[in-house]
Design a protein around this motif. Structure first.
Motif, mmCIF file in Angstrom:
data_model
loop_
_atom_site.group_PDB
_atom_site.id
_atom_site.type_symbol
_atom_site.label_atom_id
_atom_site.label_comp_id
_atom_site.label_asym_id
_atom_site.label_seq_id
_atom_site.Cartn_x
_atom_site.Cartn_y
_atom_site.Cartn_z
ATOM 1 N N ARG A 246 2.400 -53.375 -1.128
ATOM 2 C CA ARG A 246 2.831 -52.740 -2.377
ATOM 3 C C ARG A 246 2.293 -51.322 -2.465
ATOM 4 O O ARG A 246 2.997 -50.399 -2.877
ATOM 5 N N PHE A 247 1.026 -51.143 -2.055
ATOM 6 C CA PHE A 247 0.427 -49.804 -2.089
ATOM 7 C C PHE A 247 1.152 -48.858 -1.140
ATOM 8 O O PHE A 247 1.472 -47.722 -1.490
ATOM 9 N N SER B 173 4.210 -49.131 0.003
ATOM 10 C CA SER B 173 5.560 -48.869 -0.507
ATOM 11 C C SER B 173 5.531 -47.829 -1.619
ATOM 12 O O SER B 173 6.364 -46.917 -1.662
ATOM 13 N N LYS C 265 0.065 -63.378 1.635
ATOM 14 C CA LYS C 265 -0.295 -63.177 0.232
ATOM 15 C C LYS C 265 -1.396 -62.144 0.100
ATOM 16 O O LYS C 265 -1.388 -61.324 -0.799
ATOM 17 N N ARG C 266 -2.372 -62.245 1.047
ATOM 18 C CA ARG C 266 -3.465 -61.277 0.984
ATOM 19 C C ARG C 266 -2.971 -59.869 1.282
ATOM 20 O O ARG C 266 -3.508 -58.892 0.792
ATOM 21 N N SER C 267 -1.929 -59.766 2.125
ATOM 22 C CA SER C 267 -1.456 -58.439 2.513
ATOM 23 C C SER C 267 -0.465 -57.852 1.521
ATOM 24 O O SER C 267 -0.118 -56.685 1.620
ATOM 25 N N ASN C 268 0.021 -58.690 0.569
ATOM 26 C CA ASN C 268 0.999 -58.184 -0.394
ATOM 27 C C ASN C 268 0.513 -56.954 -1.143
ATOM 28 O O ASN C 268 1.256 -55.985 -1.283
ATOM 29 N N PRO C 269 -0.725 -56.916 -1.676
ATOM 30 C CA PRO C 269 -1.193 -55.700 -2.359
ATOM 31 C C PRO C 269 -1.160 -54.481 -1.451
ATOM 32 O O PRO C 269 -0.820 -53.382 -1.885
ATOM 33 N N TYR C 270 -1.494 -54.683 -0.161
ATOM 34 C CA TYR C 270 -1.469 -53.554 0.780
ATOM 35 C C TYR C 270 -0.057 -53.027 0.944
ATOM 36 O O TYR C 270 0.186 -51.816 0.906
#
Length: 281
Positions: A116-117, A119, A109-114
């Protein structure tokens, strides 16, 4: 009836209900008991609901009033253990598994923003790559058609005495005047812009038309070779030619221009026009 959360509440309820113990010969109300132990009635309700909020001085007042040692009162003020708040081994195991799953999922979950960025950045890079690769194709569509040809021939200098007979010239038709010719030299490049007035010699030599004169080319040493264009915005006419000048850094300027005349010439059939240019600073 509300279920008590601590043994102390049960003890206090028994004390209030026993008229002999409380010395009143009857049951004490909650308000009367709260007054005796110097605790507000609403505060006492809060303490029964949240026993951990009891203060030591409040427990001491209760202990003295009901005649019970303070340590015993403190022990009984702890929330009772009931089946509701006791977890079975299977529940604990399930809870541990859930905790482990949460711990495993939380890095994702913590890595999802990374992710997304990353991608988004990859999509932008792919988009730009496609656009840049397509630019040459678009340029081919938008630019004028290129025509390639190969020529063979010869060139020669003309003798001054033979110049008139050698050139296929138009006759003298116009006089020209260059006005405010702004000249800019930058490195080996030269640009000229100004106003051109001309008059027809066949019509008496009076000023007839005004146009915009512009030229650009190469300036090496004292020699400048330019291609010029004359734009008549009123009559929507334009023509081009070449201009060769002796253009030192100071002093007057002289040279020649060559172009093609399209007007009908009553004297000569030659298409070329050649003229002399003299400029002063």
């Amino acid at each position: 009836m509300k279920k008590s959360r601590t043994e102390l509440e049960d003890v206090v309820l028994q004390y209030r209900s026993d008229g002999i113990k409380n010395g009143r010969g009857r049951k004490l109300s909650t308000r009367e008991f709260a007054k005796q132990v110097d605790i507000g009635e609403s505060t006492l309700y809060l303490r029964w609901r949240e026993p951990e909020s009891f203060q030591d001085k409040e427990l001491l007042a209760i202990a003295e009033f009901i005649g019970m040692p303070l340590e015993q009162v403190k022990e009984k003020a702890i929330i009772k253990k009931t089946p509701d708040n006791q977890s079975s081994p299977s529940q604990e195991s399930s809870s541990n598994k859930n905790s482990a799953l949460v711990e495993k999922e939380s890095p994702l979950k913590r890595s999802n923003p990374y992710f997304r960025f990353v991608s988004f950045a990859l999509l932008v890079a792919i988009f730009l790559s496609v656009i840049l690769n397509a630019v040459p194709i678009f340029k081919k569509w938008l630019l004028p058609v290129e025509i390639h040809s190969t020529f063979q021939g010869h060139a020669e200098d003309l003798d001054a005495d033979e110049l008139g007979q050698a050139l296929d010239l138009h006759s003298k038709l116009y006089n020209y005047k260059l006005i405010d010719l702004i000249t800019t030299t930058r490195g080996g490049k030269i640009e000229m812009t100004g106003t051109l007035e001309w008059s027809s010699l066949l019509e008496g030599g009076e000023v007839d038309k005004t146009a915009i004169f512009s030229a650009s080319g190469t300036h090496i040493g004292d020699t400048a070779a330019l291609i010029y264009a004359i734009e008549d915005e009123i009559y929507q006419e334009s023509w081009i030619g070449t201009l060769t000048l002796h253009l030192p850094r100071s002093g007057p300027i002289s040279g020649y221009w060559v172009s093609l005349h399209t007007e009908e010439d009553p004297i000569s059939d030659g298409p070329f026009a050649i003229g002399r240019v003299k400029l002063k600073r």
